[in-house]
Design an enzyme around this catalytic site. Structure first.
Site, mmCIF file in Angstrom:
data_model
loop_
_atom_site.group_PDB
_atom_site.id
_atom_site.type_symbol
_atom_site.label_atom_id
_atom_site.label_comp_id
_atom_site.label_asym_id
_atom_site.label_seq_id
_atom_site.Cartn_x
_atom_site.Cartn_y
_atom_site.Cartn_z
ATOM 1 N N HIS A 922 73.341 42.237 -18.364
ATOM 2 C CA HIS A 922 72.833 40.973 -17.826
ATOM 3 C C HIS A 922 73.646 39.831 -18.438
ATOM 4 O O HIS A 922 73.567 39.596 -19.642
ATOM 5 C CB HIS A 922 71.346 40.803 -18.149
ATOM 6 C CG HIS A 922 70.486 41.827 -17.484
ATOM 7 N ND1 HIS A 922 69.411 42.427 -18.105
ATOM 8 C CD2 HIS A 922 70.553 42.385 -16.250
ATOM 9 C CE1 HIS A 922 68.848 43.291 -17.283
ATOM 10 N NE2 HIS A 922 69.532 43.284 -16.145
ATOM 11 N N GLU A 925 72.311 37.213 -21.049
ATOM 12 C CA GLU A 925 71.828 37.673 -22.354
ATOM 13 C C GLU A 925 73.006 37.764 -23.325
ATOM 14 O O GLU A 925 73.408 38.840 -23.777
ATOM 15 C CB GLU A 925 71.108 39.014 -22.194
ATOM 16 C CG GLU A 925 69.852 38.880 -21.353
ATOM 17 C CD GLU A 925 69.286 40.211 -20.878
ATOM 18 O OE1 GLU A 925 69.748 41.259 -21.352
ATOM 19 O OE2 GLU A 925 68.383 40.195 -20.017
ATOM 20 N N HIS A 1019 70.313 44.329 -25.178
ATOM 21 C CA HIS A 1019 69.833 43.302 -24.240
ATOM 22 C C HIS A 1019 69.349 42.083 -25.008
ATOM 23 O O HIS A 1019 69.270 42.087 -26.231
ATOM 24 C CB HIS A 1019 68.669 43.844 -23.404
ATOM 25 C CG HIS A 1019 69.074 44.743 -22.281
ATOM 26 N ND1 HIS A 1019 69.021 44.358 -20.962
ATOM 27 C CD2 HIS A 1019 69.550 46.011 -22.278
ATOM 28 C CE1 HIS A 1019 69.440 45.360 -20.191
ATOM 29 N NE2 HIS A 1019 69.769 46.376 -20.966
ATOM 30 N N GLU A 1104 66.275 44.982 -27.630
ATOM 31 C CA GLU A 1104 66.092 43.617 -27.153
ATOM 32 C C GLU A 1104 66.167 42.647 -28.329
ATOM 33 O O GLU A 1104 65.451 42.808 -29.314
ATOM 34 C CB GLU A 1104 64.720 43.466 -26.487
ATOM 35 C CG GLU A 1104 64.497 44.378 -25.283
ATOM 36 C CD GLU A 1104 64.993 43.770 -23.995
ATOM 37 O OE1 GLU A 1104 65.530 42.651 -24.045
ATOM 38 O OE2 GLU A 1104 64.837 44.406 -22.939
#
EC number: 3.4.17.-
Length: 1228
Positions: A922, A925, A1019, A1104
């Site tokens: 992504h 990010e 991420h 994350e």
């Protein structure tokens, strides 16, 4: 409950009076004796209940039969006084005991019995008023506790009984009050509300409410509450609009506002606003509100209330109504599709991209007509009898419940012959190393090179490096020759020692260890002690020839830069030593800085800034050694972007070093959101004050750049830039619109743009008006990032968190149902922040998070490759594939070189387990890339622990899965307009080449029986704090289904939790309690789930990292920076070494007791209180001001003002809109 039980038992043993009286009453019931005795006994019970709390507790204690006796008597008695006595007892019980006692009465069948009593009483020719008051009072108390109450009341026919009582007794306030209270309870059921509306209840309410009066304020309050509940029905709301009641409500509100000087009737004023809030849920109501000048009325009254804090509930509710009624506007764009177009090689058959391509050209995807249909919606006249039980049965439908789907099933997917195309990317499995200069050969003499360059160091956040390690970093590079004996002693350094270090010194940072370890390596390798001492004496001041004014040695090449445009001929006297031309004959440009001039600080300030940067260089890891501005420019030339960018942003050219200070999470000032919303509403009320001038527009290349000195200038035409349009609203306020992802019409969140032409001491407000997520960490202390070129020239080249009055809220812009994929009138959200610039005519850059471009990655990889020791480190940089726009997707292989080319050493080399890492699927990010940078630097470092790690594993790394998205400033998608992390199940080689081939690598490893030990995809998370992991567990997933017993039968290796537990122990930013190991249906095509299910990797994770900061551990209360992110990447590597030691103890000859101790330490540091850590609650606490993200919602929870003057209203639950791997949140 246990206390009540004790009281009950005590009362029985003492044969208390109430027990005796209840027994006597029960006897009367069975014997059907005369009513006088029943009247006497119930009067005695009433007296006891009224006077003693102890008696009230005994009556409703667990196991007590008192309630059944009373209800039985009530059902059977024909005596009026006995009935009144029992009803009085019930009123006392439910009034004093709160909700629990009301629920107790419902459980005993009280509501049905009382409704029947109401029907029977109403049949009398002259119903007893006292009886009616008591029945309605009890029903009004217990009705909200009975989920079937609305249905029961309708079936029994009591709705009209109560309504007619009010109509016939309007002047009898004692009777009307409990009747209105019961009408409010009836109205909670939508069908009842419609039925009552047809019988004139709305008109009746307007006979009761009226202008300011000191009389009957209690009745007025209840009537308004009832009206607000009734108007939640669209049918009733339309009835109120048709009769002009919106104007009436506004007139009444103004009257009460003017006369209630002492604010004693705030609840009545709030009730009027609640009625307006209900009626404006329909479009007709909103139009009537606007036509009645409601915006101006509520704006003016709410501004007058701001001075009194206790009136905040009125201000907040007024704000919510005005936001809802603010006319929905289209975004001022020709289309919400991206400004840039990229022709795909293949058009998908289904999905959002297919829909986008199939839209007729004449369709305007900005205008929204669908929102106009809500005033012809028909009320549901029938309801399911179980409607009230829906919340009971609510469960997470997204959790996968099919055990067969949950069980990992290795699927080759592609034939082995086809997978052979990846053989060339695994040369380490076949290389015999005959032509390599391996480390075990004759050692080379130690020499000093003329060019100074420090070894690559693991960044460690928050701690000062020791002086020695800093000197080594900044001083010289030592080429270390190793004797076979020295190498052997290094390799066989006792792991016992490492384990002890892990146990004792867990909190020691990697940098502190580096100083010791560098010296250890030096001594092990037989370095001359005198040379070591000489190295220790080297300081920054020892290298004057390498130091430019204002910069340290390590920064000279990167930051002492000429800042001129190729076409610029204006001389820059303050940069005379740098020359006037930046890139002769090159096509890449830096901005316009020299044309506007740059402030220079005086000599004294220069001295101070120099010393401060020197200090920073000591404290901060020398990440700048990887930055090479000239190399960056060369790489940018070969980077292919859809808009064909020719400019380079200064921060990417200069590079970034972490600032030498902490940046705390911003405390949110009270009332900031409503202040910003009020300023937005002023645009509608005072339209003549709005400038409304376009100052930047990607869609119109011919827009005129403002020449006025006080107007800001904007730009985003550089790699990863995203800013589509800027409109000047007021003198110092600008609306900014972001560009959609290419081949998409949404995903606006990432921004990166340049601002110039500012003046210091002026507060500029920026509003980014087309964000899409329903909530953001900008509401919880996160700040945007700014990079000042002037600061960089003054030796402070870093991104810093900036901005005040930051909030994130739903605005009045919306997109069409066509654009929203069929959803009706989807609204946008605004990020707003205020900034004061420190310098005049500076060039500043703003970003959502620390930018990390594709060209930066390529530069870093080249620097790593050129700096590594090929005798010690096996490093390969291959091209996995080409992206849609022709950029290469790098694939990196890192491990330790074999000790020699002898058979056993080559076997050990080839048999190392694989670890497969990926990041940046992504583009928005960017924190994932900074974590990956920390991982890569650590793996390439000279740290002995890193060498041990390289000897344990072969690392296959795809550091950027979505290069095209990163280059073109996308937030979520690739050029195909699709989220690549939802394509892992069936990637298309033409549309998703990076995913297709990354999966192919994993499939190849599975086919040759070399399954990776760990797969981790890095991420970023925009709505949570800390760093955490998502993994995959059958047992924990099944545990969340309704069939919890099934989870007990599932046998599963708990090894999937080991790595997260290790990280929670050693990484300060990591939070185990935020981890989840549940497999959701919506995530079945993500990398994590596919690699686990199809490839068969048990330890398959998404890691994350927060965009905001931490709320636990060492960094609690701080916003996260690149230093902490890179540290997390390094700590991940340390965690892998721990994992190897825990999973392969025999390989290291470690005593089991030591392993047990280390395992216990890891376990004890992870406070997990349930079988899973899947979090179902809100991530953040509620604000001290109302924050309503869904202003159009009809189902906001009413909060009793008397109990909570702050008027908290819960914010809407998070949507599952776009966060990578974000857990869904469900209402309990």
């Amino acid at each position: 409950m246990s206390k009540l039980k004790v009281v009950s038992e005590k009362s029985i043993t003492n044969n208390s009076r109430i027990v005796g009286l209840l027994a006597q009453l029960e006897k009367i019931n069975t014997e059907s004796t005369e009513s006088d005795t029943a009247r006497y006994v119930t009067a005695k019970i009433l007296h006891l209940v009224q006077s003693q709390e102890k008696t009230r507790k005994e009556m409703t204690a667990k196991g007590s039969t008192g309630m059944e006796v009373l209800l039985s008597t009530l059902e059977n008695t024909k005596d009026l006084q006995t009935t009144l006595n029992i009803l009085s007892i019930l009123v006392e019980l439910v009034s004093a005991g709160g909700g629990r006692r009301a629920s107790f009465l419902v459980a005993k069948g009280g509501s049905q019995l009382l409704l029947q009593l109401l029907v029977n009483t109403s049949k009398d020719s002259a119903p007893n008023e006292e009886l009616m008051v008591h029945i309605h009072s009890v029903l009004a108390k217990i009705g909200p506790k009975d989920k079937k109450f609305g249905v029961k009341a309708r079936i029994n026919g009591t709705l009209n009984i109560t309504l007619n009582l009010v109509k016939q007794n309007l002047q009898n306030h004692r009777l009307v009050l409990p009747c209105l209270q019961l009408l409010r309870v009836y109205s909670a059921n939508s069908v009842n509300s419609v039925s009552l509306g047809k019988n004139g209840v709305v008109e009746l309410m307007f006979k009761i409410i009226g202008p300011f009066s000191k009389k009957n304020s209690g009745l007025m309050k209840v009537a308004l509450d009832t009206l607000a509940a009734l108007l939640k029905s669209k049918t009733n709301a339309r009835r109120a609009v048709d009769r002009g009641y919106v104007q009436v409500l506004l007139t009444i509100y103004v009257d009460w506002h003017r006369h209630d000087n002492r604010h004693r009737n705030m609840l009545i004023r709030k009730g009027i606003l609640q009625s307006l809030k209900s009626v404006t849920n329909i479009k007709l109501g909103r139009k009537a509100f606007i036509d009645a000048n409601g915006m101006k009325i509520l704006y003016n009254t709410s501004q007058e209330c701001l001075a009194v804090r206790t009136l905040d509930p009125l201000v907040n509710t007024s704000s919510l109504i005005m936001r809802k009624c603010f006319p929905k506007n289209r975004l001022p764009l020709p289309t919400i599709k991206s400004s840039f177009h990229f022709q795909l090689p293949v058009i998908p058959v289904t999905g959002p991209v297919a829909q986008l391509y199939s839209l007729p050209p004449e369709v305007d995807d900005v205008v929204d007509e669908s929102d106009d249909n809500d005033d012809i919606d028909l009320e549901a006249e029938n309801e399911t009898e179980n409607e009230d039980d829906l919340d009971q049965n609510l469960k997470n439908d997204d959790i996968e419940t099919d055990i067969n789907k949950l069980k990992p099933q290795q699927e080759p997917g592609r034939m082995i012959e086809e997978l052979k195309m990846y053989e060339h990317l695994f040369p380490e499995l076949v290389d015999d190393f005959q032509n390599y200069d391996l480390i075990s050969k004759e050692p080379k003499p130690l020499v000093f090179e003329g060019k100074v360059r420090g070894p690559i160091v693991v960044p460690t956040a928050g701690e000062e490096a020791s002086g020695n390690s800093a000197n080594l970093r900044k001083g010289v590079t030592v080429k270390e020759g190793l004797s076979p004996k020295g190498d052997e002693s290094d390799k066989k350094r006792p792991f016992m020692d490492l384990a002890k270090e892990g146990i004792k010194d867990n909190d020691r940072t990697l940098q502190q260890q580096l100083g010791d370890q560098n010296r250890t390596v030096s001594s092990v390798h037989g370095l001359n002690n005198d040379i070591v001492k000489a190295l220790d004496r080297i300081t920054l001041q020892n290298i004057p020839s390498q130091t430019a004014s204002g910069f340290t040695a390590g920064m000279k090449k990167d930051y002492s830069l000429p800042l001129t445009v190729v076409s610029c001929t204006k001389a820059c006297p303050h940069m005379a030593t740098c020359g006037n031309v930046l890139f002769e004959g090159r096509t890449v440009q830096l901005g316009k800085l020299c044309c506007t001039g740059v402030e220079t600080e005086d000599d004294e300030e220069d001295t101070e800034s120099t010393s401060s940067v020197e200090q920073a260089s000591v404290e901060v890891s020398d990440g700048t050694t990887l930055h090479d501005s000239d190399l960056y420019i060369e790489i940018v030339k070969n980077t292919k972007s859809v808009p064909e960018y020719s400019e380079v942003a200064y921060p990417d050219y200069f590079g970034h070093i972490p600032p030498p200070f902490k940046e705390p999470i911003l405390e949110r000032p009270y009332g900031v959101q409503r202040t910003k919303i009020a300023q937005d509403i002023e645009r509608l009320i005072h339209q003549n004050d709005i400038i409304d001038r376009v100052v930047y527009d990607l869609d119109n290349p011919n827009y005129t750049i403002p020449e006025e000195g006080d107007t800001l200038k904007f730009n985003s035409k550089f790699e990863s830039g995203n800013l589509r349009k800027v409109i000047q609203i007021r003198k110092n306020e600008y609306d900014l619109i972001l560009n959609s992802d290419i081949n998409s019409n949404h995903y606006h969140q990432w921004f990166y743009f340049e601002v110039s032409g500012m003046r210091p001491g002026v507060a500029y407000r920026f509003n980014i008006i087309n964000c899409e997520k329903s909530n953001s960490q900008f509401n919880y202390g996160m700040q945007p990032l700014m990079y000042s070129v002037q600061e960089a020239l003054n030796a402070r080249p870093w991104w810093t968190r900036v901005g005040t009055d930051i909030c994130y809220y739903k605005n009045h812009f919306s997109r069409s149902s066509v654009a929203a994929g069929g959803q009706k009138g989807k609204s946008y959200y605004t990020i707003t922040f205020t900034i004061n610039f420190p310098h005049k005519d500076d060039v500043c850059y703003f970003a959502y998070h620390y930018p990390y471009t594709y060209s930066t990655l390529q530069m870093h990889l080249q620097k790593l490759e050129s700096a590594h020791n090929p005798q010690q480190i096996y490093f390969r940089k291959d091209v996995l594939c080409e992206t849609l726009s022709g950029n290469s997707c790098p694939l990196v292989t890192i491990t330790a070189m074999p000790e020699s080319n002898y058979y056993e050493h080559i076997c050990q080399f080839r048999n190392r387990p694989y670890v497969f890492l990926s990041a940046r699927v992504h583009p928005g990010e960017t924190n994932a890339s900074w974590v990956m940078k920390g991982t890569l630097e650590y793996l390439m470092s000279n740290n002995p622990t890193a060498q041990s790690l390289r000897e344990c594993y072969i690392f296959k790394i795809v550091p950027m899965l979505n290069p095209d998205g990163v280059i073109n400033g996308n937030h979520r998608c690739s050029l195909s307009g699709e989220d690549l992390n939802r394509q892992w199940q069936s990637p298309n080689p033409d549309l998703h080449p990076t995913i297709y081939h990354a999966k192919g690598l994993l499939q190849y490893l599975a086919a040759v029986k070399r399954l990776p030990l760990v797969y981790c995809d890095y991420h970023g998370h925009s709505r949570k704090k800390n760093v955490f992991m998502y993994g995959c567990s059958i047992k924990e997933t099944v545990w969340h289904t309704s069939d919890n017993a099934t989870s007990c039968d599932v046998v599963e290796d708990a090894g999937y939790k080991t790595l997260p537990k290790i990280l929670s122990h050693i990484a300060p930013a990591f939070c185990m309690s935020s981890c989840s190991f549940v497999v959701e249906k919506s995530k079945e095509s993500t990398a994590r789930v596919v690699v686990w299910r199809e490839i068969g990797v048990q330890r398959s994770y998404t890691m994350e990292s927060t965009l905001c900061g931490c709320d636990q551990g060492k960094y609690k209360g701080l916003q996260i920076g690149t230093r902490e992110l890179e540290e997390m990447g390094a700590k991940f590597c340390v965690g892998l070494l721990r994992l190897k030691r825990l999973t392969s103890p025999l390989e290291y000859n470690m005593p089991s007791s030591l392993l047990d101790l280390e395992n216990d330490l890891i376990e004890s540091s992870c406070k997990v209180t349930s079988p899973t850590t899947y979090v179902l609650d809100e991530d953040e606490p509620r604000f001290l001001e109302e924050v309503d993200y869904s202003a159009e919602s009809n189902d906001e929870l009413d909060v009793e003002l008397a109990e909570n003057v702050g008027d908290y209203e819960p914010s809407a639950q998070e949507e599952v809109l776009s966060d990578s791997e974000s857990s869904r949140t469900y209402l309990p």
